[in-house]
Design an enzyme around this catalytic site. Structure first.
Site, PDB file in Angstrom:
ATOM      1  N   ASP A 221       0.975  -1.050  -0.108  1.00  0.00           N
ATOM      2  CA  ASP A 221       0.061  -0.073  -0.037  1.00  0.00           C
ATOM      3  C   ASP A 221       0.774   1.160   0.034  1.00  0.00           C
ATOM      4  O   ASP A 221       2.126   0.970   0.211  1.00  0.00           O
ATOM      5  CB  ASP A 221      -0.828   0.037   1.164  1.00  0.00           C
ATOM      6  CG  ASP A 221      -2.042   1.225   1.226  1.00  0.00           C
ATOM      7  OD1 ASP A 221      -2.317   1.913   0.364  1.00  0.00           O
ATOM      8  OD2 ASP A 221      -2.489   1.178   2.305  1.00  0.00           O
ATOM      9  N   CYS A 261      -4.817  -2.145  -2.672  1.00  0.00           N
ATOM     10  CA  CYS A 261      -5.992  -1.616  -2.667  1.00  0.00           C
ATOM     11  C   CYS A 261      -6.205  -0.140  -3.411  1.00  0.00           C
ATOM     12  O   CYS A 261      -7.289   0.075  -3.878  1.00  0.00           O
ATOM     13  CB  CYS A 261      -6.237  -1.181  -1.020  1.00  0.00           C
ATOM     14  SG  CYS A 261      -5.182   0.260  -0.568  1.00  0.00           S
TER      15      CYS A 261
HETATM   16  N1  NVA Z   1      -3.658   3.276   3.656  1.00  0.00           N
HETATM   17  C1  NVA Z   1      -4.219   4.153   2.607  1.00  0.00           C
HETATM   18  C2  NVA Z   1      -5.263   3.351   2.076  1.00  0.00           C
HETATM   19  C3  NVA Z   1      -6.194   4.303   1.054  1.00  0.00           C
HETATM   20  C4  NVA Z   1      -7.393   3.419   0.476  1.00  0.00           C
HETATM   21  C5  NVA Z   1      -4.735   5.371   3.334  1.00  0.00           C
HETATM   22  O1  NVA Z   1      -5.314   5.145   4.685  1.00  0.00           O
HETATM   23  O2  NVA Z   1      -4.859   6.396   2.665  1.00  0.00           O
HETATM   24  N1   CP Z   2      -8.963   1.500  -1.744  1.00  0.00           N
HETATM   25  C1   CP Z   2      -9.871   2.510  -1.366  1.00  0.00           C
HETATM   26  O1   CP Z   2     -10.366   2.513  -0.411  1.00  0.00           O
HETATM   27  O2   CP Z   2      -9.898   3.372  -2.409  1.00  0.00           O
HETATM   28  P1   CP Z   2     -10.337   4.829  -2.199  1.00  0.00           P
HETATM   29  O3   CP Z   2      -9.523   5.819  -1.281  1.00  0.00           O
HETATM   30  O4   CP Z   2     -10.571   5.394  -3.662  1.00  0.00           O
HETATM   31  O5   CP Z   2     -11.707   4.879  -1.721  1.00  0.00           O
END
Ligand code: NVA
Ligand code: CP
Length: 307
Positions: A221, A261
């Site tokens: 991620d 993700c």
């Molecule tokens: N770890 C990331 C996931 C985004 C879908 C965040 O929290 O920004």
């Molecule tokens: N993976 C995910 O939650 O994407 P968004 O931040 O675009 O919702």
């Protein structure tokens, strides 16, 4: 209000409940692909509260709710009284009197818990600093579609011990698989923050290549999650060797899949070669947010439906 079923973290459901939800996700997805209408949530309203940005989460919940026959309302901090200091408890009372289901994306996990404690309707965590259960629900559904049961398998997590990592670790405890985690020094997993039961379903590795050895699924991620932007510069330096590349994929199981993700940063946490390569299932993973969350909403609103 304690008898209401919420989905605030992965361990809120049992393994048996997940078996049901994954079965329903497949049924709902297959029906959708055949263009057969399915409207079990006719006349129901989902309220979605966003305190952070989103593409997939908003789209999948909003489209999903429409496809199930209901409607969805989008609120964000900027345009609602939440951004002007209305207590989250009051918001929970009011919003849950005008809707049938609430999804929240916010900062501390404590915020969704306080909202849920004051809600008359089920509340779904659409991402907090600590957890992202809807994403892991879709990820495991995707793994099952591609490779069958995840029980006993090994997931390699390369990168930050963030909300995604914590949720993988909870999922490993509930569904009985293993997670190999490799983070840079100073960014290690904090089991208490991850909300673990202490079942030893995970192992930490200093070297990301070691973590990937024999893994059935390699995943990563962003280096800097939403809300942590002030740390971006130091993180770019600390995480430089935690980029999933072809060498890491080559030591994983030959059938290993790669997941992310999204949104992804090619050249940071993953190379373009891996992200766009033959082992990557990231587009199926993204699409499955829709189908898995439709099954989740059906279960929270209507309980166990079998057909
Ligand atoms: N770890 C990331 C996931 C985004 C879908 C965040 O929290 O920004
Ligand atoms: N993976 C995910 O939650 O994407 P968004 O931040 O675009 O919702």
């Amino acid at each position: 209000m304690s008898s209401i079923k919420h989905y605030l973290q992965f361990k809120d459901f049992t393994r048996e409940e997940y078996d049901h939800v994954f079965r329903r996700a497949k049924w709902i997805k297959d029906k959708f692909k055949r263009y057969e209408p399915y409207h079990p949530l006719f006349d129901r309203t989902l309220v979605m509260i966003f305190e952070k940005a989103s593409t997939r989460t908003r789209l999948s919940f909003e489209a999903g709710m429409h496809q199930l026959g209901g409607s969805a309302i989008y609120l964000n901090t900027r345009d609602s009284q939440l951004g002007r200091g209305e207590p989250v408890e009051d918001a929970g009372q009011v919003i849950s009197r005008m809707s049938d289901l609430v999804m929240i994306r916010t900062y501390e996990q404590e915020i969704v818990e306080r909202f849920a404690a004051n809600s008359r309707v089920p509340v779904i965590n659409g991402l907090t600093n600590e957890y992202h259960p809807c994403q892991i629900l879709a990820d495991i559904f995707t793994f099952i579609e591609h490779r069958g049961s995840i029980q006993g398998k090994t997931v390699a997590w390369v990168g930050d011990s963030n909300n995604m990592c914590n949720t993988w670790l909870q999922a490993a405890e509930v569904l009985d698989f293993n997670v190999h985690v490799s983070t840079p020094p100073g960014y290690e997993v904090e089991p208490e923050r991850a909300g673990l039961y202490g079942t030893n379903n995970f192992e930490q590795f200093a070297d990301p290549l070691e973590a990937c050895k024999g893994a059935d699924l390699v995943t990563t991620d962003v280096w800097t999650s939403m809300g942590f932007e002030a740390e971006n510069e130091e993180r770019m330096k600390a995480f430089a060797d935690w980029c999933v590349d072809a060498e890491m994929m080559s030591v994983a199981h030959k059938d290993a899949v790669f997941m992310h993700c999204l949104p992804a940063h090619r050249g940071e946490e993953v190379t373009a070669e891996v992200m766009d390569g033959p082992q990557s299932v990231v587009w199926d993973e993204a699409e499955n947010r829709l189908h898995a969350q439709k099954a989740l909403m059906e279960y929270l609103m209507l309980g166990r439906i079998e057909n």
